[in-house]
Scaffold this motif. Structure first.
Motif, PDB file in Angstrom:
ATOM      1  N   TRP A 163       0.676  -1.324   0.250  1.00 52.15           N
ATOM      2  CA  TRP A 163      -0.257  -0.210  -0.187  1.00 52.15           C
ATOM      3  C   TRP A 163       0.980   0.943   0.510  1.00 52.15           C
ATOM      4  O   TRP A 163       2.258   1.516   0.200  1.00 52.15           O
ATOM      5  CB  TRP A 163      -0.866  -0.028   0.852  1.00 52.15           C
TER       6      TRP A 163
ATOM      7  N   ALA B 126       0.053   6.093   0.188  1.00 52.68           N
ATOM      8  CA  ALA B 126      -0.590   6.936   0.201  1.00 52.68           C
ATOM      9  C   ALA B 126      -0.748   7.978  -0.754  1.00 52.68           C
ATOM     10  O   ALA B 126      -1.861   7.943  -1.261  1.00 52.68           O
ATOM     11  CB  ALA B 126      -0.412   7.852   1.417  1.00 52.68           C
TER      12      ALA B 126
ATOM     13  N   ARG C 281     -10.835   4.370  -2.998  1.00 53.17           N
ATOM     14  CA  ARG C 281     -11.103   3.510  -1.529  1.00 53.17           C
ATOM     15  C   ARG C 281     -10.110   4.352  -0.309  1.00 53.17           C
ATOM     16  O   ARG C 281     -10.179   4.194   0.175  1.00 53.17           O
ATOM     17  CB  ARG C 281     -10.810   2.272  -2.351  1.00 53.17           C
ATOM     18  N   ASN C 282      -9.066   4.590  -1.330  1.00 51.55           N
ATOM     19  CA  ASN C 282      -7.412   5.213  -0.335  1.00 51.55           C
ATOM     20  C   ASN C 282      -8.211   6.475  -0.256  1.00 51.55           C
ATOM     21  O   ASN C 282      -7.870   6.639   0.881  1.00 51.55           O
ATOM     22  CB  ASN C 282      -6.669   4.719  -1.336  1.00 51.55           C
TER      23      ASN C 282
ATOM     24  N   PHE D 273     -10.120   5.847   2.865  1.00 52.50           N
ATOM     25  CA  PHE D 273      -9.953   5.462   3.680  1.00 52.50           C
ATOM     26  C   PHE D 273      -9.304   6.732   4.486  1.00 52.50           C
ATOM     27  O   PHE D 273      -8.603   6.080   5.426  1.00 52.50           O
ATOM     28  CB  PHE D 273      -8.549   4.085   3.419  1.00 52.50           C
TER      29      PHE D 273
ATOM     30  N   THR E   6       1.049   0.587   6.535  1.00 54.61           N
ATOM     31  CA  THR E   6       0.663  -0.425   5.101  1.00 54.61           C
ATOM     32  C   THR E   6       0.101  -1.553   6.315  1.00 54.61           C
ATOM     33  O   THR E   6      -0.578  -2.214   6.117  1.00 54.61           O
ATOM     34  CB  THR E   6       1.982  -1.395   4.751  1.00 54.61           C
TER      35      THR E   6
ATOM     36  N   ALA F  13      -3.288  -0.248   6.103  1.00 57.17           N
ATOM     37  CA  ALA F  13      -3.944  -0.564   4.983  1.00 57.17           C
ATOM     38  C   ALA F  13      -4.177  -2.342   4.734  1.00 57.17           C
ATOM     39  O   ALA F  13      -5.584  -3.101   4.660  1.00 57.17           O
ATOM     40  CB  ALA F  13      -2.917  -0.537   4.247  1.00 57.17           C
TER      41      ALA F  13
ATOM     42  N   THR G 208      -9.996  -2.222  -3.274  1.00 59.96           N
ATOM     43  CA  THR G 208      -8.732  -1.604  -1.754  1.00 59.96           C
ATOM     44  C   THR G 208      -8.149  -0.668  -2.166  1.00 59.96           C
ATOM     45  O   THR G 208      -8.498  -0.728  -2.989  1.00 59.96           O
ATOM     46  CB  THR G 208      -8.585  -3.028  -1.681  1.00 59.96           C
ATOM     47  N   PRO G 209      -8.374   0.036  -1.250  1.00 59.22           N
ATOM     48  CA  PRO G 209      -7.019   1.190  -0.941  1.00 59.22           C
ATOM     49  C   PRO G 209      -5.444   1.141  -1.054  1.00 59.22           C
ATOM     50  O   PRO G 209      -5.826   1.516  -2.019  1.00 59.22           O
ATOM     51  CB  PRO G 209      -7.426   1.894   0.511  1.00 59.22           C
ATOM     52  N   SER G 210      -5.540  -0.347  -1.453  1.00 58.79           N
ATOM     53  CA  SER G 210      -4.032  -0.712  -1.712  1.00 58.79           C
ATOM     54  C   SER G 210      -4.046  -1.394  -3.501  1.00 58.79           C
ATOM     55  O   SER G 210      -3.012  -1.525  -4.092  1.00 58.79           O
ATOM     56  CB  SER G 210      -3.787  -2.563  -1.209  1.00 58.79           C
TER      57      SER G 210
END
Length: 392
Positions: A278, A280, A286-287, A290, A305, A308, A346-348
């Motif tokens: 992950w 920033a 999503r990120n 988050f 991370t 995350a 996902t944020p990742s």
């Protein structure tokens, strides 16, 4: 409820609200088994924060159900973890358990959860064997295996740093050995040749001089390293102080993360490349959500991370629950839902759970330690690729 829950105010509020669930549908009971004290307590806390952040984004519900947390601190000890796991299952009667920081703890818990037939979603512990010979239909992963962590850097290292006489350095315990093995597999597959390895004892070394002298004497082209937490701080600092950084490039996996580690390493970490799941700077909705929710809950400061992957664990559970409308009364159906969550954002980035291994197929990113905007940061450089564990 464990006193450790008090370390995250957002969890207290969430638990109180969830406890108000009324019949006919009782609150979903989630056990969180985390290392919240000792040297790796910050990792457990970050996993917890990430999980809570996702829940807060979804009106304090998962799969449409109100939830109730029961948090236990395993203190990084396998025996303690087993006692706490039994309490969660037998006394708290949880529907699912999430968390687990350390691989040796996860290995110790394997047979218990397999026998108890309670789903365990691992948020961090990366022991390869739990996806291979010791896999269980009750154990799922939201993060990675040690193989994936090491393999993520192999091809990049060959193409960008050195092709021959590369040394590896990692603490002499299962995670260190498996991460190095994953790196070597990918590096040699790309065409590279390993020059040698050093495995300092885990958790007992304060002076790495003998190992740094060995590296210096062998004069490798570069060094790939993995060290966690305080060991990463000491190794990176001493590598620079010993004068090796000027002539032998150092890069690795997770060695400049999270932020407190990088801040303590300071200028010794400048320019070190490291893999992570992950960053920033990742540009997706999503990120962005988050980051905004995390800041609202916990104040300014970049998530780690680990936060995350804690978020990933909550989302994996939510996706599974939504597919069965939150109904966990039929456990076989619940397990099938977890196994077949498929692919989601996902944020990742894109996250896929491999139904054969119950382990993620996911992106790894290259980040570089830099001093920018008045602070040390792990800056996103590129996508290393999508990685999976080969399984059995």
């Amino acid at each position: 409820m464990a006193a450790a829950i008090m370390s995250v105010p957002a969890v207290d509020r969430l638990t109180s609200a969830a406890g108000a669930a009324t019949r006919p549908a009782r609150a979903l009971r989630i056990g969180q088994l985390l290392t919240l004290s000792g040297p790796l307590g910050s990792v457990g806390l970050d996993l917890q924060k990430g999980f809570v952040t996702y829940v807060r984004q979804n009106a304090s519900r998962l799969g449409g159900r109100k939830i109730q947390f029961f948090v236990e601190d395993d203190a990084g000890d396998p025996r303690t973890a087993l006692q706490k796991a039994e309490r969660l299952v037998s006394e708290r009667e949880v529907d699912v358990v999430t968390g687990v920081v350390l691989s040796n703890v996860a290995i110790a818990l394997r047979d218990f959860f397999h026998s108890a037939k309670v789903p365990l979603i691992i948020s961090n512990a990366a022991a390869d064997e739990l996806t291979r010979g010791e896999s269980s239909p009750y154990i799922f992963r939201a993060a990675y295996t040690n193989y994936m962590i090491g393999a993520s850097m192999g091809r990049w290292f060959y193409r960008n740093i050195a092709k021959n006489n590369v040394f590896t350095a990692a603490p002499n315990y299962s995670a260190g050995q498996e991460i190095v093995a994953g790196f070597i597999t990918a590096f040699e597959r790309a065409g590279g040749k390993i020059g040698g390895r050093v495995f300092p004892p885990f958790g007992t070394v304060s002076d790495y001089q003998p190992f740094l002298s060995q590296i210096q004497g062998e004069r490798p082209s570069a060094v790939f390293a993995f060290f966690p937490g305080a060991e990463a701080i000491r190794f990176v600092r001493q590598y620079s102080e010993f004068g090796l950084k000027r002539t032998i490039p150092l890069h690795g996996a997770f060695i400049t993360d999270p932020a407190p580690v990088l801040n303590a390493q300071g200028s010794a970490a400048q320019g070190i490349g490291s893999s992570a799941v992950w960053a920033a700077e990742l540009q997706n909705q999503r990120n962005a959500r988050f980051l905004a929710t995390y800041e609202r809950l916990y104040g300014k400061g970049e998530p780690s991370t680990f936060a995350a992957t804690g978020h990933n664990a909550a989302q994996l559970l939510d996706v599974a629950l939504r597919s069965i409308k939150g109904d966990t009364s039929n456990q076989a159906r619940f397990l099938r839902a977890l196994k077949n969550v498929g692919t989601f954002q996902t944020p990742s980035g894109i996250f896929t759970l491999d139904p054969k291994t119950q382990n993620p197929i996911r992106n790894f990113y290259l980040r570089q330690a830099r001093f920018e905007d008045g602070k040390w940061q792990n800056k996103l450089l590129s996508l290393l690729g999508s990685f999976r564990d080969p399984g059995r």
